[in-house]
Design a protein around this motif. Structure first.
Motif, PDB file in Angstrom:
ATOM      1  N   GLU A 148       0.820  -1.215  -0.071  1.00  0.00           N
ATOM      2  CA  GLU A 148       0.064  -0.170   0.062  1.00  0.00           C
ATOM      3  C   GLU A 148       0.734   1.274   0.048  1.00  0.00           C
ATOM      4  O   GLU A 148       0.674   2.333  -0.671  1.00  0.00           O
ATOM      5  N   ALA A 149       1.985   0.991   0.760  1.00  0.00           N
ATOM      6  CA  ALA A 149       2.733   2.424   0.869  1.00  0.00           C
ATOM      7  C   ALA A 149       3.444   2.655  -0.633  1.00  0.00           C
ATOM      8  O   ALA A 149       3.667   3.710  -0.895  1.00  0.00           O
ATOM      9  N   ASP A 151       2.517   1.707  -3.426  1.00  0.00           N
ATOM     10  CA  ASP A 151       1.362   2.228  -4.347  1.00  0.00           C
ATOM     11  C   ASP A 151       0.845   3.611  -4.404  1.00  0.00           C
ATOM     12  O   ASP A 151       0.572   3.989  -5.354  1.00  0.00           O
ATOM     13  N   ASP A 152       1.107   4.027  -2.963  1.00  0.00           N
ATOM     14  CA  ASP A 152       0.492   5.351  -3.049  1.00  0.00           C
ATOM     15  C   ASP A 152       1.667   6.478  -2.929  1.00  0.00           C
ATOM     16  O   ASP A 152       1.646   7.807  -3.071  1.00  0.00           O
ATOM     17  N   GLY A 153       2.958   5.947  -3.085  1.00  0.00           N
ATOM     18  CA  GLY A 153       4.193   6.748  -3.212  1.00  0.00           C
ATOM     19  C   GLY A 153       4.562   7.636  -1.990  1.00  0.00           C
ATOM     20  O   GLY A 153       5.249   8.494  -2.242  1.00  0.00           O
ATOM     21  N   ARG A 154       4.028   7.171  -0.980  1.00  0.00           N
ATOM     22  CA  ARG A 154       4.242   8.054   0.361  1.00  0.00           C
ATOM     23  C   ARG A 154       5.623   8.301   0.667  1.00  0.00           C
ATOM     24  O   ARG A 154       5.949   9.240   1.598  1.00  0.00           O
TER      25      ARG A 154
END
Length: 227
Positions: A148-149, A151-154
């Motif tokens: 998830e991290a 994929d959202d590029g955080r």
């Protein structure tokens, strides 16, 4: 500010000198029984942002040179098809930072697993699925949260914030280690010179000090106790 009981390591995942330093630091920490007292906080010294895409001839030649001073690490030349070579590892660097949301131990376990995957198994650690597969093998990492991290590029901004520091005189290169008490050391315990130009010549490396991990770990523990 570096937290007590923490050693900050600035490095690139494809830097063989960093692999040696991280391995020796982790091995000494385990031997001294300090796994729960000293943590490694990884920061990115992105060589590709200085030099362009990573060069396979360069890393192959470095694997030979560093394999002579640290044979226990199992350095290997790249054995997979040329087109699978990771010319960029920015996503892998993001993953190491993203894993810090789970804890420093998870981040450092992923960092070490990625280094082993590249240098020992010729895995293309710049690829999302390879990163997640390596994370599964790391054991401590929540792979779903990591995906998830990614994929959202955080963590991209964190990697670039590290680069803003890396381009200053504060960081000499990969690896560069820092302690809470202000102690810092670049490429500890090894000297190297090149015979011929980089990537077409080869590095001559020498162990100059094998005691540095114990010394840094002892200092880190003392700092955490206020000694």
């Amino acid at each position: 500010m570096i937290a007590p009981g923490t050693i900050q390591v600035w490095s690139d995942l494809l830097c063989p000198f960093a692999f040696v330093a991280v391995h020796r630091l982790r091995a000494a920490r385990e031997r001294l029984g300090l796994d729960d007292q000293v943590h490694i906080d990884h920061h990115t010294f992105a060589l590709e942002l200085f030099n362009g895409p990573h060069s396979r001839p360069g890393t192959d030649s470095e694997a030979v040179g560093l394999g002579q001073v640290a044979p226990e690490l199992g350095f290997r030349l790249w054995t997979q098809p040329e087109w699978t070579y990771p010319s960029t590892v920015m996503l892998a660097a993001e993953a190491v930072h993203a894993a810090k949301e789970q804890g420093l131990r998870e981040s450092e376990d992923l960092d070490y697993a990625l280094r082993c995957a590249f240098w020992q198994e010729s895995l293309s650690i710049g690829h999302r699925q390879v990163i997640l597969d390596v994370a599964k093998g790391a054991g401590s990492v929540d792979v779903t949260a990591l995906a998830e991290a990614l994929d959202d590029g955080r963590a991209r901004a964190t990697v670039m914030a590290d680069h803003a520091v890396a381009i200053t005189d504060a960081i000499q290169g990969s690896p560069h280690l820092f302690l809470p008490d202000g102690t810092n050391i670049h490429n500890p315990g090894i000297t190297v010179h090149w015979e011929g130009p980089y990537a077409s010549g080869y590095p001559i490396a020498h162990n100059t000090d094998l005691t540095w991990p114990d010394q840094l770990l002892t200092q880190a523990v003392a700092a955490s106790r206020g000694e």
